[in-house]
Design an enzyme around this catalytic site. Structure first.
Site, PDB file in Angstrom:
ATOM      1  N   GLU A   1     -20.280  95.737  -5.718  1.00 43.31           N
ATOM      2  CA  GLU A   1     -18.909  95.819  -5.213  1.00 43.31           C
ATOM      3  C   GLU A   1     -17.934  95.392  -6.312  1.00 43.31           C
ATOM      4  O   GLU A   1     -18.210  94.448  -7.041  1.00 43.31           O
ATOM      5  CB  GLU A   1     -18.846  94.844  -4.034  1.00 43.31           C
ATOM      6  CG  GLU A   1     -17.566  94.699  -3.341  1.00 43.31           C
ATOM      7  CD  GLU A   1     -17.627  93.479  -2.406  1.00 43.31           C
ATOM      8  OE1 GLU A   1     -16.678  93.302  -1.663  1.00 43.31           O
ATOM      9  OE2 GLU A   1     -18.588  92.694  -2.465  1.00 43.31           O
TER      10      GLU A   1
ATOM     11  N   ASP B   1     -17.615  99.966  -3.051  1.00 47.55           N
ATOM     12  CA  ASP B   1     -18.833  99.302  -2.583  1.00 47.55           C
ATOM     13  C   ASP B   1     -19.919 100.371  -2.510  1.00 47.55           C
ATOM     14  O   ASP B   1     -19.727 101.434  -1.921  1.00 47.55           O
ATOM     15  CB  ASP B   1     -18.602  98.662  -1.209  1.00 47.55           C
ATOM     16  CG  ASP B   1     -19.758  97.756  -0.811  1.00 47.55           C
ATOM     17  OD1 ASP B   1     -19.530  96.543  -0.682  1.00 47.55           O
ATOM     18  OD2 ASP B   1     -20.889  98.259  -0.629  1.00 47.55           O
TER      19      ASP B   1
END
Ligand code: TTP
Ligand code: MG
Length: 387
Positions: free
Chosen positions: A105, A8
């Site tokens: 992500e 992320d």
């Protein structure tokens, strides 16, 4: 044994702005709207700005109060999408099995990459290094036996973090964390659990299933217990190889109530579109699947004039297919929607730039962001009749 990597990007929109304008480094940066925009909300804030209590989804006026000397930027989604594509390219240098879960992500199956790189730490160092030197962006990586563990762990070691959780260490890792850290444990559920004296994940994992089911309902209880024990899928769905995105629903009882069926199809279509956009893709072929009895499945399909990722255009196609499906009146057991002829990468630019899409892309981007935060069902677009 599978190894799943979750990555992320840190303060993604803000970091993208810093990368192209280094003079902003070290300053509290707030992306989302100008301070004069009364109805604006914060998309994200740099970690410097977070120290003042500014966070995503906060009204811009409140952010201004908390951080009056902050630098406020409107945001440039096309740029962030382009950076996201470059991140994805780097991820593909490690494994072909990359699933972009949102703009910043991804999940990667790195099981087969272990030998080549020499283990988790080397894989993470390679990715972080490439992203840092090529794109000047910071990110956080966790590698674990399954998706849930990797996702939870990423959040724990942000920003610019790395962690590896060994096979067998799932429960021990989760045990001391507050229950709200489990994806899917919303504020209401957490409150209910607090009232039962359950605060950390380890307590939840040790709770008797029957007891929990009586309090929360069977489905929620089963879902939470599985998560608390660190059990989750290790499947990563590659977006490049995926030929189509599909969602379907089986009914407990066969139905021929088309008002209801249409509402379900709208929902399924929106979900498909959401996934499509999260992957930065577009679709040209729309298929409606209808199952009457176990061996009696029919599909209706249409090809759109051009690729799209816009809900209303997909929905319009689904509705024309519904009209065809309605002709037969047999009761229906299952319905589904599939989006095919998926486009990727640069052919998207045209889509994002086309003026007729612009407004919708903006709206849908906000909708997707909301859905990411408060759950898919919180935001619905299609018109529906009640059952
Ligand atoms: P996140 O990954 O949730 O947040 P982040 O990358 O800014 O910060 P971090 O991961 O380090 O905690 O979201 C990715 C991007 O999505 C974010 O940079 C901006 C956008 N976004 C919004 O526009 N609105 C929101 O409410 C959220 C949560 C994110
Ligand atoms: Mg992020």
């Amino acid at each position: 044994m599978p190894r799943i990597l979750h990555i992320d990007m840190d303060a993604f929109y803000a970091s993208c702005e810093l990368a192209r304008n280094p003079s902003l480094r070290g300053k509290p940066l707030i992306v989302g709207a100008a301070p004069s925009d009364l109805r604006g909300v914060v998309s994200t804030a740099s970690y410097e700005a977070r120290r003042f209590g500014v966070h995503s989804a906060m009204p811009i006026a409140e952010a201004r109060r908390r951080c009056p000397h902050g630098i406020f930027l409107r945001g440039d989604h096309a740029h962030y999408a382009a950076m996201s594509r470059r991140v994805r390219e780097i991820l593909h240098s490690v494994s072909p099995t990359v699933e972009m879960a949102s703009i910043d992500e991804a999940y990667i199956d790195v099981t087969a990459s272990q030998r080549l790189f020499g283990g988790d730490a080397a894989i993470a160092a390679h990715i972080k290094g490439e992203i840092r030197t090529r794109l000047e962006l910071p990110c956080t990586i966790a590698i674990a036996p399954n998706r849930l563990l990797a996702k939870v762990a990423t959040n724990e070691v942000k920003p610019d973090g790395y962690i590896s959780i060994a096979e067998g260490g799932e429960r021990a890792y989760l045990a001391p964390l507050p229950i709200r850290k489990l994806p899917g444990a919303g504020p209401k559920t957490c409150e209910a659990l607090e009232r039962l004296g359950l605060h950390v994940i380890g307590q939840l994992a040790d709770t008797a299933p029957d007891f929990l089911a009586r309090r929360l309902g069977e489905q929620t209880a089963a879902f939470l217990l599985r998560a608390a024990r660190g059990e989750s899928s290790a499947e990563v769905e590659t977006d490049r190889e995926a030929k189509q995105i599909s969602k379907e629903t089986t009914f407990e009882k066969d139905t021929r109530d088309w008002a209801y069926l249409e509402a379900v199809l709208v929902h399924l279509s929106e979900r498909c579109c959401h996934t499509l956009r999260a992957r930065g893709q577009s679709a040209r072929r729309v298929t409606l699947k209808v199952r009457y009895a176990p061996f009696d499945t029919k599909t209706f399909a249409t090809t759109l004039p051009g690729p799209t990722a816009v809900d209303t255009e997909i929905l319009a196609a689904v509705r024309t297919l519904i009209e065809k499906a309605k002709v037969r009146s047999a009761p229906i057991r299952l319905i589904g929607v599939a989006l095919g002829q998926l486009g990727h990468g640069d052919d998207q630019l045209e889509l994002f730039e086309a003026p007729r899409h612009e407004k919708w892309e903006r709206v849908l981007q906000q909708v997707d962001e909301l859905r990411g935060k408060i759950g898919f069902d919180a935001v619905r677009l299609g018109k529906r009749k009640s059952r």
